[in-house]
Design an enzyme around this catalytic site. Structure first.
Site, PDB file in Angstrom:
ATOM      1  N   SER A 194      -5.831  17.651 -61.768  1.00  0.00           N
ATOM      2  CA  SER A 194      -4.707  18.587 -61.796  1.00  0.00           C
ATOM      3  C   SER A 194      -3.953  18.608 -63.123  1.00  0.00           C
ATOM      4  O   SER A 194      -4.521  18.950 -64.143  1.00  0.00           O
ATOM      5  CB  SER A 194      -3.775  18.253 -60.639  1.00  0.00           C
ATOM      6  N   HIS A 195      -2.697  18.154 -63.097  1.00  0.00           N
ATOM      7  CA  HIS A 195      -1.839  18.240 -64.279  1.00  0.00           C
ATOM      8  C   HIS A 195      -1.998  17.020 -65.193  1.00  0.00           C
ATOM      9  O   HIS A 195      -1.350  16.951 -66.224  1.00  0.00           O
ATOM     10  CB  HIS A 195      -0.386  18.354 -63.827  1.00  0.00           C
ATOM     11  N   ASP A 225      -1.063  24.862 -64.265  1.00  0.00           N
ATOM     12  CA  ASP A 225      -1.584  23.534 -64.572  1.00  0.00           C
ATOM     13  C   ASP A 225      -3.115  23.582 -64.676  1.00  0.00           C
ATOM     14  O   ASP A 225      -3.732  24.653 -64.554  1.00  0.00           O
ATOM     15  CB  ASP A 225      -1.112  22.475 -63.561  1.00  0.00           C
ATOM     16  N   ASP A 272      -5.653  22.841 -62.847  1.00  0.00           N
ATOM     17  CA  ASP A 272      -6.480  23.381 -61.763  1.00  0.00           C
ATOM     18  C   ASP A 272      -5.877  24.632 -61.134  1.00  0.00           C
ATOM     19  O   ASP A 272      -6.404  25.133 -60.130  1.00  0.00           O
ATOM     20  CB  ASP A 272      -6.763  22.312 -60.709  1.00  0.00           C
ATOM     21  N   ASP A 285      -3.065  25.398 -59.492  1.00  0.00           N
ATOM     22  CA  ASP A 285      -2.253  25.521 -58.278  1.00  0.00           C
ATOM     23  C   ASP A 285      -0.758  25.476 -58.562  1.00  0.00           C
ATOM     24  O   ASP A 285       0.044  25.875 -57.730  1.00  0.00           O
ATOM     25  CB  ASP A 285      -2.666  24.500 -57.197  1.00  0.00           C
ATOM     26  N   ARG A 286      -0.370  25.003 -59.764  1.00  0.00           N
ATOM     27  CA  ARG A 286       1.055  24.965 -60.091  1.00  0.00           C
ATOM     28  C   ARG A 286       1.464  26.157 -60.952  1.00  0.00           C
ATOM     29  O   ARG A 286       0.617  26.714 -61.661  1.00  0.00           O
ATOM     30  CB  ARG A 286       1.395  23.709 -60.882  1.00  0.00           C
ATOM     31  N   LYS A 312      -1.499  25.204 -52.781  1.00  0.00           N
ATOM     32  CA  LYS A 312      -0.513  25.977 -53.521  1.00  0.00           C
ATOM     33  C   LYS A 312      -1.267  26.859 -54.511  1.00  0.00           C
ATOM     34  O   LYS A 312      -2.417  26.581 -54.833  1.00  0.00           O
ATOM     35  CB  LYS A 312       0.500  25.073 -54.206  1.00  0.00           C
TER      36      LYS A 312
HETATM   37  C1  VG1 Z   1       2.787  15.310 -57.217  1.00  0.00           C
HETATM   38  C2  VG1 Z   1       3.936  16.176 -56.760  1.00  0.00           C
HETATM   39  C3  VG1 Z   1       3.623  16.793 -55.417  1.00  0.00           C
HETATM   40  C4  VG1 Z   1       2.294  17.551 -55.494  1.00  0.00           C
HETATM   41  C5  VG1 Z   1       1.200  16.628 -56.002  1.00  0.00           C
HETATM   42  C6  VG1 Z   1      -0.117  17.329 -56.215  1.00  0.00           C
HETATM   43  O1  VG1 Z   1       2.616  14.233 -56.325  1.00  0.00           O
HETATM   44  O2  VG1 Z   1       5.138  15.438 -56.686  1.00  0.00           O
HETATM   45  O3  VG1 Z   1       4.678  17.635 -55.034  1.00  0.00           O
HETATM   46  O4  VG1 Z   1       1.940  18.056 -54.228  1.00  0.00           O
HETATM   47  O5  VG1 Z   1       1.587  16.070 -57.257  1.00  0.00           O
HETATM   48  O6  VG1 Z   1       0.004  18.359 -57.145  1.00  0.00           O
HETATM   49  P1  VG1 Z   1       3.182  12.771 -56.652  1.00  0.00           P
HETATM   50  O7  VG1 Z   1       2.706  11.899 -55.526  1.00  0.00           O
HETATM   51  O8  VG1 Z   1       2.659  12.413 -57.984  1.00  0.00           O
HETATM   52  O9  VG1 Z   1       4.673  12.905 -56.691  1.00  0.00           O
HETATM   53  V1  VG1 Z   1      -1.323  18.803 -58.097  1.00  0.00           V
HETATM   54  O10 VG1 Z   1      -1.000  20.167 -58.858  1.00  0.00           O
HETATM   55  O11 VG1 Z   1      -1.452  17.361 -59.030  1.00  0.00           O
HETATM   56  O12 VG1 Z   1      -2.634  18.831 -57.093  1.00  0.00           O
HETATM   57 CO    CO Z   2      -2.643  21.052 -59.704  1.00  0.00          CO
END
Ligand code: VG1
Ligand code: CO
Length: 578
Positions: free
Chosen positions: A121-122, A304, A306, A308-309, A405
């Site tokens: 992801s990010h 981001d 992937d 979704d953000r 998302k």
């Molecule tokens: C983070 C965010 C959470 C989100 C998750 C996955 O998790 O706080 O709101 O759903 O990333 O997002 P954490 O446990 O690091 O707080 V993504 O775009 O990385 O799939």
């Molecule tokens: Co993501």
């Protein structure tokens, strides 16, 4: 190439103790996947083995990733192992690339039993960066770990737990090592395997088209086209941050909706995202913020790695807080044709997300759910027909068209509102605050801090909560006085299946409704990431336009003092402020 059936081999392996999926799959440094023998194979076998053989045999699964370093290598292994594990058909994105929302869409479209998504992801990518792998089920949603605060609670999730348990005792994996798949050609490829009656097939699909098709049925593309390329069109700037979104943005926003080619930047997916964090926030998408400040664009957005953000910006870089974003979409929900057809079943936000959405829900008499962090909880509510629109403070917004998302969906939702209201982003937000009051929100992220120090801090805070040390306590900061009303460790009872999820974040709630929340991230790969969330509601029209950092400064002071966060971690400030 001869036509003899491909060999199916079983290879011995030894388990690893650390393959427990986090908030969104298994995320580790690329070097872990590369240097530990069969690290990937073990986890992939654990995924396949977690699915009942009867369900798996002859089934369809979807595979895609965000294009980061190791994506391609991993897909080749996943394909070879899918064939050997009895999967009948794989649907794979062109070049092995597919955004997370597109995977969710494609799983649902093909009625697959699930999918494997390769993304961290990010988190940064490249040789030195992170790689990740997660499993989505038939509804299109990811299975995730459900306990928070450092992963000490009981694992509630059956699938995740099953995968993790298998990974701890695995002794062998199955693979067709000679199977070679061509990811570069849109095609249907079939392979004969020994001991198999039916051939194994792989379809390389254009996921952008499937995803675009879905969006065409949700939004009014003619109105959006008018907004972006008609006579009085607005000017937009979209930053794909060298992640997976480039092709989606180009095809949908530029080619189809007529936005000029230069309105989309960083659209070539790179294995290392150009060396940056592909994370759409004010810190990591600083270039976009800077460009927007110049004032030549009316609307800006970033995604981001992937896809979704999303981060939404107005003219001159006016920042839309994600907690406000979902509330504004809710308040204008019928600007989106999809909701005119489906109606609105319910709203939801994650616990640390500000209560801006609650105000809209109350005013429109629609049910509001407060869930733990992570999209999975929304998915349950959506499957039960209880939820239409939801969001998280972490730049996640989405609806029940899929079970992840959806960054581009959020952008089109905002553009639909702009088209309907014919106002600027800033005016829409300011009107919203004037109508509903404003939930000031800020988040402090401390990335890659010492794991032990972070865990110790959480344990000490939890102990204070258990011993009711905060009860009734007063804090005076400058002229402000805050009194604690309650403090707890957030717990969620799923209204659909009654399952209880504990340890979802430590909360200190004050008599005026203001909150301080502490959580440990479940998506980092190095040390710990501490998140401190602070929010406070204000309806005084003289105060609603003030700077959140000024408004929330007293609560920040309290949050740091109570936790001794800086002293314990040796940091003098957060890595990222939202
Ligand atoms: C983070 C965010 C959470 C989100 C998750 C996955 O998790 O706080 O709101 O759903 O990333 O997002 P954490 O446990 O690091 O707080 V993504 O775009 O990385 O799939
Ligand atoms: Co993501």
């Amino acid at each position: 190439m001869d036509d003899s059936p491909l060999q199916v081999l079983t290879r011995p392996t030894a388990p690893y103790p650390d393959q427990r999926p986090g908030t969104s799959g298994l995320r580790k440094k690329v070097s872990v996947f590369q240097s530990k023998k069969d690290y990937l194979q073990n986890f992939v076998q654990s995924i396949y083995s977690s699915i009942d053989l009867l369900d798996r045999q002859g089934s369809t699964m979807v595979v895609g990733g965000d294009g980061r370093y190791f994506n391609q290598t991993a897909i080749e292994v996943i394909v070879q192992m899918a064939a050997a594990n009895g999967v009948g058909r794989l649907v794979i994105g062109h070049h092995g690339i597919m955004s997370t929302p597109a995977v969710s869409c494609v799983i649902r479209k093909y009625k697959a039993i699930g999918g494997i998504v390769l993304t961290a992801s990010h988190n940064p990518g490249g040789r030195e960066g992170d790689f990740g792998i997660k499993f989505n089920t038939a509804n299109g949603g990811a299975v995730t770990r459900e306990e928070g605060t450092g992963g000490k609670g009981p694992a509630q999730d059956a699938v995740t737990n099953r995968i993790f348990q298998i990974s701890r005792t695995i002794e062998e994996y199955a693979i067709c090592p000679e199977l070679r798949v061509d990811l570069a050609t849109l095609s249907k490829q079939t392979f004969d395997l020994e001991n198999k009656f039916k051939p194994f097939t792989v379809e390389i699909v254009d996921s952008v088209e499937s995803y675009a098709n879905m969006l065409r049925n949700i939004f009014d593309f003619a109105a959006l086209k008018e907004l972006l390329s008609g006579e009085n069109h607005i000017k937009i700037q979209l930053d794909a941050m060298h992640g997976v979104m480039g092709p989606y943005v180009k095809r949908i926003l530029c080619e189809e909706l007529g936005s000029p080619a230069n309105s989309a930047i960083n659209c070539v997916p790179l294995q290392d995202f150009g060396g940056q964090h592909p994370d759409p926030n004010l810190t990591y998408a600083a270039d976009l913020v800077e460009t927007m400040r110049g004032g030549q664009y009316d609307f800006g957005a970033a995604f981001d790695g992937d896809g979704d953000r999303n981060m939404i910006l107005g003219k001159h870089g006016f920042f839309v807080n994600p907690s406000d974003s979902v509330a504004v979409i809710a308040a204008n929900v019928f600007s989106i044709p999809y909701f005119q057809h489906t109606g609105v079943r319910g709203y939801a936000r994650s616990m640390p997300t500000s209560a801006a959405l609650d105000n809209v829900a109350r005013a429109t008499k629609i049910e509001l759910y407060e869930t733990p962090t992570g999209w999975k909880f929304f998915g349950n509510l959506m499957d039960a027909g209880k939820l239409s629109l939801c969001g998280e403070e972490s730049f996640g917004t989405g609806a029940d068209h899929i079970r992840e998302k959806d960054g581009l969906w959020a952008v089109l939702a905002w553009l639909s509102i702009l088209a309907t209201r014919e106002q600027s982003v800033e005016d829409i937000i300011k009107d919203h605050w004037q109508t509903f009051g404003r939930n000031f929100f800020t988040k402090y992220d401390y990335e890659e801090v010492d794991l032990d120090a972070a865990i110790q801090m959480m344990e000490d805070l939890e102990l204070m909560i258990l011993e009711k040390a905060f009860m009734g306590q007063r804090f005076a900061v400058g002229e402000k006085l805050y009194q604690v009303e309650k403090a707890d460790n957030f717990e969620y009872t799923d209204p659909v299946d009654g399952r209880i999820c504990r340890n979802q974040g430590l909360r200190i709630i004050f008599t005026d409704g203001s909150r301080i929340i502490y959580r440990l991230s479940g998506t980092g790969s190095v040390g710990a990431t501490v998140r401190v969330y602070i929010d406070s509601y204000e309806k005084d029209p003289d105060k609603i336009f003030r700077d959140p950092q000024v408004m929330l400064a007293p609560l920040v002071t309290i949050a740091l003092k109570v936790s001794q966060l800086h002293e314990r971690t040796g940091r003098s400030g957060p890595s990222v402020i939202t």
